[in-house]
Design an enzyme around this catalytic site. Structure first.
Site, PDB file in Angstrom:
ATOM      1  N   ALA A   1      42.414  -3.025   4.508  1.00  0.00           N
ATOM      2  CA  ALA A   1      40.945  -3.768   4.001  1.00  0.00           C
ATOM      3  C   ALA A   1      39.797  -3.608   5.016  1.00  0.00           C
ATOM      4  O   ALA A   1      38.984  -4.386   4.888  1.00  0.00           O
ATOM      5  CB  ALA A   1      41.227  -5.054   3.676  1.00  0.00           C
TER       6      ALA A   1
ATOM      7  N   SER B   1      46.424  -3.090  10.903  1.00  0.00           N
ATOM      8  CA  SER B   1      47.679  -2.060  11.350  1.00  0.00           C
ATOM      9  C   SER B   1      47.494  -2.426  12.888  1.00  0.00           C
ATOM     10  O   SER B   1      48.358  -2.479  13.543  1.00  0.00           O
ATOM     11  CB  SER B   1      47.486  -0.805  10.772  1.00  0.00           C
TER      12      SER B   1
ATOM     13  N   ASP C   1      39.847  -0.267  16.694  1.00  0.00           N
ATOM     14  CA  ASP C   1      40.585  -1.235  16.195  1.00  0.00           C
ATOM     15  C   ASP C   1      41.689  -1.658  17.298  1.00  0.00           C
ATOM     16  O   ASP C   1      41.682  -3.030  17.537  1.00  0.00           O
ATOM     17  CB  ASP C   1      41.436  -0.727  14.925  1.00  0.00           C
TER      18      ASP C   1
HETATM   19  O1  PMV Z   1      39.226   0.295   8.198  1.00  0.00           O
HETATM   20  P1  PMV Z   1      39.548   0.142   9.571  1.00  0.00           P
HETATM   21  O2  PMV Z   1      39.829  -1.116   9.969  1.00  0.00           O
HETATM   22  O3  PMV Z   1      40.696   0.996  10.002  1.00  0.00           O
HETATM   23  O4  PMV Z   1      38.431   0.822  10.708  1.00  0.00           O
HETATM   24  C1  PMV Z   1      38.129   2.398  10.748  1.00  0.00           C
HETATM   25  C2  PMV Z   1      37.043   2.172  11.280  1.00  0.00           C
HETATM   26  C3  PMV Z   1      36.646   3.735  11.446  1.00  0.00           C
HETATM   27  O5  PMV Z   1      35.374   3.960  12.203  1.00  0.00           O
HETATM   28  C4  PMV Z   1      36.159   4.188  10.039  1.00  0.00           C
HETATM   29  C5  PMV Z   1      37.675   4.910  12.013  1.00  0.00           C
HETATM   30  C6  PMV Z   1      37.909   4.794  13.440  1.00  0.00           C
HETATM   31  O6  PMV Z   1      38.960   5.312  13.870  1.00  0.00           O
HETATM   32  O7  PMV Z   1      36.973   4.163  14.297  1.00  0.00           O
END
Ligand code: PMV
Length: 303
Positions: free
Chosen positions: A94, A99, A142
């Site tokens: 989401a 994760s 993340d």
């Molecule tokens: O959707 P999430 O929480 O996995 O965030 C992804 C963030 C992105 O910039 C879209 C991808 C990344 O690896 O930084």
């Protein structure tokens, strides 16, 4: 037991998602919710994710969780076979870094079982091998935020730059309930980048300018300016085809209810949006406005 050692924080990207994959800076923040892991005792290496009814053992090739578990076990020198129980306080897939929070919590539990307390940087590094199993080409934002928390500028391959907000950053986080795959959304931007590099680069540069101004707005405690910058970031994310009708509807409802700004957070294509609010009263109104659209929402403070 030091609780921090067994917690992985959820995160929001305040501005700059996707651009961060292309080496640009992103502004991210930890939230109070995350994943808690507990070493339940010695035994066979096992990971129990209660809310999902999953028991994971390492080394099952066609199971991503199992491969990710094996990857972080391989990172732990002198890994001790234990059973790890986890509690998940975040919706999965989401955009809240579920994760990565899980990966960080498992890395910390394995370290604790081996009698080690690695620094946040090292925890983040080990958790990247977990993230790689799920997201082909993760920027690392993340796992870094899941390990460190706080409000910070993240740039691939560079040390995290913590920033000190002059005023608390109060958010309402709304979940569209639509599941989104980070991998698919990152690939979609990559295709646009391949097909029309100059246009996509211009969009990524514009996002970078917003991120730089947003950093100043946070340091100045200028919630109004930060909100406007978030709105502009949302327009650019929309132009990269990352938004959805549900996310747009939730952002509009949040703004109408008094939010300073609103945008999707994370990969888009579903998942969550965030709305910046000046205080808790506005926050409650924004939360209710999103709930009236039939979506779940909760208040959070970036920390
Ligand atoms: O959707 P999430 O929480 O996995 O965030 C992804 C963030 C992105 O910039 C879209 C991808 C990344 O690896 O930084």
């Amino acid at each position: 037991m030091d609780e921090r050692n067994v917690f992985g924080r959820g995160k929001v990207i305040l501005l700059g998602e996707h651009a961060v994959v292309y080496g640009r800076p992103a502004l991210a923040a930890g939230i109070e919710r995350g994943v808690r892991a507990r070493v339940a005792g010695p035994g066979e290496m096992r990971l129990a994710i209660e809310p999902w009814g999953r028991e994971v053992v390492p080394g099952v090739e066609d199971d991503e969780l199992s491969r990710a578990f094996a990857a972080v076990i391989a990172e732990q020198r002198g890994a001790v076979p234990v059973r790890i129980d986890v509690e998940v306080e975040l919706p999965a897939g989401a955009g809240l870094g579920c994760s990565a929070a899980l990966g960080v919590a498992v890395v910390r539990a394995l370290a604790q079982a081996a009698g080690e307390a690695p620094a946040d940087e090292e925890v983040a590094r080990r958790a990247l091998s977990w993230e790689r199993v799920f997201h082909g080409n993760p920027s690392g934002v993340d796992n870094t935020m899941a390990a460190h928390g706080g409000v910070a500028v993240y740039r691939k391959g560079e040390p995290l730059e913590p920033i000190r907000p002059k005023k608390p950053l109060r958010l309402v986080i709304g979940d569209s309930g639509e599941s989104a795959s980070t991998r698919v959304m990152v690939e979609s931007v990559a295709r646009q980048h391949e097909r029309d590099r100059p246009r996509t680069e211009k969009t990524l540069d514009a996002i970078t300018a917003l991120v730089q101004n947003a950093k100043l707005a946070i340091e100045d405690g200028d919630i109004r300016a930060l909100g406007q910058l978030m709105d502009m970031n949302q327009l650019l994310l929309g132009s990269l085809m990352l938004s959805t009708e549900a996310l747009e509807e939730m952002c509009a409802a949040a703004r109408e209810a008094g939010a300073a700004g609103a945008k999707l957070t994370g990969s888009g294509g579903g998942g969550c949006m965030i709305a910046l609010v000046a205080d808790d009263d506005v926050g409650q109104r924004v939360r209710e406005a999103i709930e009236r659209k039939g979506r779940r929402a909760f208040l959070a403070e970036a920390r």
